[in-house]
Design a protein around this motif. Structure first.
Motif, PDB file in Angstrom:
ATOM      1  N   UNK A   1       0.750  -1.195   0.001  1.00  0.00           N
ATOM      2  CA  UNK A   1      -0.021   0.003  -0.105  1.00  0.00           C
ATOM      3  C   UNK A   1       0.780   1.318  -0.090  1.00  0.00           C
ATOM      4  N   UNK A   2       1.803   1.214   0.773  1.00  0.00           N
ATOM      5  CA  UNK A   2       2.887   2.382   0.865  1.00  0.00           C
ATOM      6  C   UNK A   2       3.633   2.562  -0.476  1.00  0.00           C
ATOM      7  N   UNK A   3       3.933   1.717  -1.157  1.00  0.00           N
ATOM      8  CA  UNK A   3       4.645   1.771  -2.581  1.00  0.00           C
ATOM      9  C   UNK A   3       3.573   2.363  -3.712  1.00  0.00           C
ATOM     10  N   UNK A   4       2.143   1.795  -3.344  1.00  0.00           N
ATOM     11  CA  UNK A   4       1.214   2.483  -4.132  1.00  0.00           C
ATOM     12  C   UNK A   4       0.938   4.017  -3.961  1.00  0.00           C
ATOM     13  N   UNK A   5       0.920   4.189  -2.593  1.00  0.00           N
ATOM     14  CA  UNK A   5       0.483   5.702  -2.212  1.00  0.00           C
ATOM     15  C   UNK A   5       1.687   6.528  -2.648  1.00  0.00           C
ATOM     16  N   UNK A   6       2.879   6.089  -2.529  1.00  0.00           N
ATOM     17  CA  UNK A   6       4.009   6.772  -2.922  1.00  0.00           C
ATOM     18  C   UNK A   6       3.995   7.294  -4.270  1.00  0.00           C
ATOM     19  N   UNK A   7       3.546   6.356  -5.354  1.00  0.00           N
ATOM     20  CA  UNK A   7       3.381   6.499  -6.540  1.00  0.00           C
ATOM     21  C   UNK A   7       2.430   7.756  -6.865  1.00  0.00           C
TER      22      UNK A   7
ATOM     23  N   UNK B   1      -4.898  19.278  -0.995  1.00  0.00           N
ATOM     24  CA  UNK B   1      -5.630  18.268  -0.050  1.00  0.00           C
ATOM     25  C   UNK B   1      -5.264  16.892  -0.232  1.00  0.00           C
ATOM     26  N   UNK B   2      -5.086  16.627  -1.477  1.00  0.00           N
ATOM     27  CA  UNK B   2      -4.862  15.126  -1.837  1.00  0.00           C
ATOM     28  C   UNK B   2      -3.447  14.679  -1.367  1.00  0.00           C
ATOM     29  N   UNK B   3      -2.638  15.564  -1.507  1.00  0.00           N
ATOM     30  CA  UNK B   3      -1.192  15.238  -1.101  1.00  0.00           C
ATOM     31  C   UNK B   3      -1.118  15.177   0.356  1.00  0.00           C
ATOM     32  N   UNK B   4      -1.791  16.050   1.174  1.00  0.00           N
ATOM     33  CA  UNK B   4      -1.763  15.875   2.393  1.00  0.00           C
ATOM     34  C   UNK B   4      -2.627  14.581   2.843  1.00  0.00           C
ATOM     35  N   UNK B   5      -3.400  14.227   2.217  1.00  0.00           N
ATOM     36  CA  UNK B   5      -4.260  12.942   2.351  1.00  0.00           C
ATOM     37  C   UNK B   5      -3.324  11.748   2.337  1.00  0.00           C
ATOM     38  N   UNK B   6      -2.636  11.747   1.133  1.00  0.00           N
ATOM     39  CA  UNK B   6      -1.632  10.555   0.757  1.00  0.00           C
ATOM     40  C   UNK B   6      -0.479  10.500   1.901  1.00  0.00           C
ATOM     41  N   UNK B   7      -0.176  11.448   2.221  1.00  0.00           N
ATOM     42  CA  UNK B   7       1.199  11.753   3.341  1.00  0.00           C
ATOM     43  C   UNK B   7       0.507  11.173   4.571  1.00  0.00           C
ATOM     44  N   UNK B   8      -0.691  11.329   5.026  1.00  0.00           N
ATOM     45  CA  UNK B   8      -1.340  10.885   6.157  1.00  0.00           C
ATOM     46  C   UNK B   8      -1.452   9.345   5.980  1.00  0.00           C
ATOM     47  N   UNK B   9      -1.775   9.270   4.921  1.00  0.00           N
ATOM     48  CA  UNK B   9      -2.159   7.452   4.753  1.00  0.00           C
ATOM     49  C   UNK B   9      -0.828   6.738   4.774  1.00  0.00           C
ATOM     50  N   UNK B  10       0.148   7.182   4.299  1.00  0.00           N
ATOM     51  CA  UNK B  10       1.429   6.780   4.294  1.00  0.00           C
ATOM     52  C   UNK B  10       1.978   6.473   5.575  1.00  0.00           C
ATOM     53  N   UNK B  11       1.995   7.395   6.518  1.00  0.00           N
ATOM     54  CA  UNK B  11       2.171   7.431   7.864  1.00  0.00           C
ATOM     55  C   UNK B  11       1.462   6.624   8.456  1.00  0.00           C
ATOM     56  N   UNK B  12       0.208   6.273   8.273  1.00  0.00           N
ATOM     57  CA  UNK B  12      -0.797   5.408   8.989  1.00  0.00           C
ATOM     58  C   UNK B  12      -0.086   4.042   8.798  1.00  0.00           C
TER      59      UNK B  12
END
Length: 59
Positions: free
Chosen positions: A17-23, A36-47
């Motif tokens: 998931x992290x790999x896909x989120x980073x892409x 806001x999408x950038x912020x959401x993706x960064x939060x999801x990676x951290x989670x």
């Protein structure tokens, strides 16, 4: 004590998931249509990274 199969699977799934989120994050940063999408993706990676840590610490 090592990780059991379920824990290894959880970590594998989280890493994928992290790999896909980073892409997606790279693409979102290039486009910058929705900051806001950038912020959401960064939060999801951290989670996902937190989840990996918790599973590893629980073993």
């Amino acid at each position: 004590m090592g990780l059991n199969k379920k824990q290894k699977k959880q970590i594998d799934v989280a890493r994928q998931k992290i790999q896909k989120l980073r892409q997606r994050l790279t693409g979102a940063k290039e486009q910058m249509d929705d900051p806001q999408e950038v912020k959401n993706l960064e939060q999801e990676i951290a989670a996902q990274e937190d989840l990996i840590k918790k599973v590893q610490e629980a073993s």
